[in-house]
Design an enzyme around this catalytic site. Structure first.
Site, mmCIF file in Angstrom:
data_model
loop_
_atom_site.group_PDB
_atom_site.id
_atom_site.type_symbol
_atom_site.label_atom_id
_atom_site.label_comp_id
_atom_site.label_asym_id
_atom_site.label_seq_id
_atom_site.Cartn_x
_atom_site.Cartn_y
_atom_site.Cartn_z
ATOM 1 C CE LYS A 1 4.439 -1.794 6.215
ATOM 2 N NZ LYS A 1 3.024 -2.199 6.672
ATOM 3 N NE ARG B 1 -2.841 -1.632 3.039
ATOM 4 C CZ ARG B 1 -3.404 -1.668 4.611
ATOM 5 N NH1 ARG B 1 -4.338 -1.194 4.475
ATOM 6 N NH2 ARG B 1 -2.781 -2.468 5.099
ATOM 7 C CG ASP C 1 3.694 -1.825 10.492
ATOM 8 O OD1 ASP C 1 3.761 -2.183 11.520
ATOM 9 O OD2 ASP C 1 3.107 -2.194 9.492
#
Length: 460
Positions: free
Chosen positions: A23, A16, A105
């Site tokens: 990420k 995403r 994350d």
């Protein structure tokens, strides 16, 4: 001696993010995202931390390097959080009796929260403690299902939850404290019979309940701490919160930020007390700024060292440079990498320096380029001066010794040395060394043609 180890889950690509970069390596307030949960874990008292890497593992390993306390495990195929933990467990030292599990994350988790959770886990004697949060909109989160005694019975993922379970507003924050022995046994027997076909780490909760083990919840005070970063919008939201924390700590330590909302300061920046930072300033990298400095509006400072009492005026850009006491820079000056300004140096508006050392008390007040040069003490560099350092193939050095006065619009064609106490007349192009205490001048003799303009007009 019993220790607490940690596992940080960082194997996913993060689709995403819409990025070619994994990420957890996206920058967040000056460091890759994964640095934040790692720092919080170590500050909370973790002795060893296993980072589970998968996508772009080489980048994660290259960044974290061989730091003490950091170990690595590879999750070559992403089969769920339970599988990731299973990959990590062989790397944990046998001395770790408690394992803290968190995600790479979740950069907003604080060391204080993790420390309190570990302490609560220890005091309760629980086999497993789950971090939870109460949220108004629980959509997408795993729901915490509790028994009548308040212990956690299971965690149900959104896709597997019943209509009744989806009404629960206490959700899983994705952080766990687990007895190491139980964790190893439970993870070894995980099944993937769920909507995602993955090995859920959350299934160890229901196993603990079935075995009559104590499974407690630790509700985080601020739900924002558990926020995961899954896209660029959430990355910006997290950065805003982290910078607010950074700015608050600086202000509490004695730094004045005139408008913290428009001041952008990275995590590893250090600023001394009584320094004033004006609105719009951006201070990044490993910059160190001394006491009683003033950093002007919309200035940019990256990985520089500024001593006490330095002034950086509005709109200036400083990169990988060193500035000593009482120096003044700008407005609209540019210090490129390798610049070194000694005490009481003045670099004024629209002056650019690169790989330059300027001695104490020297000044270049405006519209000047100094590249690959050594400037002595108490020199005056006139407006429009240029060190011509590049011959199209290689760079050359200009040396200007102490007490030299360089007039306006001078070109110094390197390699060249100007001896101490010399004067370079305005408009001169210096192509040869200048002896000490000399006047250097190279001009075409001026010719005045009287009446020329009037005659030109009459001819037209």
């Amino acid at each position: 001696m019993a220790e607490t180890g940690a596992i940080v889950l960082a194997a996913g690509m993060g689709t995403r993010m819409k990025s070619a970069l994994v990420k957890v390596m996206h920058p967040l307030a000056g460091v890759p995202m994964i640095e934040w949960p790692l720092a919080a874990a170590f500050e909370a008292g973790v002795a060893e931390c296993v980072v589970v890497a998968g996508h772009q593992e080489e980048k994660v390993r290259a960044h974290l390097g061989e730091r003490p306390g950091i170990l690595f495990a590879t999750q070559a195929e992403q089969l769920g959080t339970g599988h990731a933990v299973k990959c990590a467990l062989p790397q944990l030292p046998s001395s770790c009796e408690t394992v803290l599990i968190l995600c790479g994350d979740t950069p907003l988790l604080t060391a204080a929260t993790l420390s309190e959770m570990l302490q609560r886990h220890k005091e309760s004697g629980a086999t497993l403690t789950v971090m939870t949060a109460k949220v108004a909109n629980p959509f997408g989160y795993g729901r915490i299902v509790k028994g009548s005694d308040g212990t956690v019975q299971k965690i149900v993922e959104q896709k597997d939850a019943s209509a009744e379970e989806r009404e629960i507003t206490e959700v899983n924050a994705g952080v766990y404290c687990v007895d190491a022995g139980f964790l190893k046994a439970a993870v070894a027997e995980l099944k993937n019979d769920n909507a995602q076909g993955e090995y859920y780490l959350t299934d160890i909760v229901s196993r603990a309940a079935r075995e009559g083990r104590s499974c407690q919840s630790f509700q985080v005070v601020s739900p924002s701490e558990m926020m995961g970063v899954n896209d660029r919008a959430q990355l910006a939201d997290a950065a805003k919160i982290l910078r607010r924390r950074i700015n608050r700590e600086l202000m509490l330590s004695g730094v004045t930020l005139i408008d913290p909302r428009t001041t952008y300061i990275d995590r590893d920046v250090k600023i001394g007390k009584d320094t004033v930072v004006e609105p719009g300033a951006t201070i990044t990298g490993n910059t160190v700024i001394g006491e009683r400095c003033r950093i002007g509006q919309v200035s940019q400072i990256h990985s520089c060292r500024l001593a006490d009492d330095v002034t950086v005026k509005a709109g200036s850009v400083l990169e990988e440079s060193v500035v000593y006491e009482f120096a003044s820079i700008g407005p609209m000056a540019h210090l490129r990498p390798g610049s070194e300004l000694h005490a009481h140096v003045k670099v004024g508006n629209f002056v650019e320096t690169k790989k330059v050392v300027m001695g104490e008390g020297s000044k270049a007040s405006h519209l000047t380029y100094l590249g690959d040069a050594v400037v002595g003490k108490e020199c005056n560099i006139g407006c429009g001066t240029i060190t011509c350092n590049y011959d199209g193939v290689r760079k050359h050095k200009t040396v200007i010794e102490d007490g030299v006065f360089v007039g306006s619009d001078v070109q110094l064609v390197a390699p060249v040395t100007v001896g101490r106490g010399s004067l370079i007349a305005a408009g001169t192009t210096v192509t040869q060394d200048v002896p000490a205490d000399s006047l250097a001048i190279s001009r075409t003799p001026q010719t005045n043609k009287e009446g020329w303009v009037l005659r030109k007009k009459q001819q037209g």
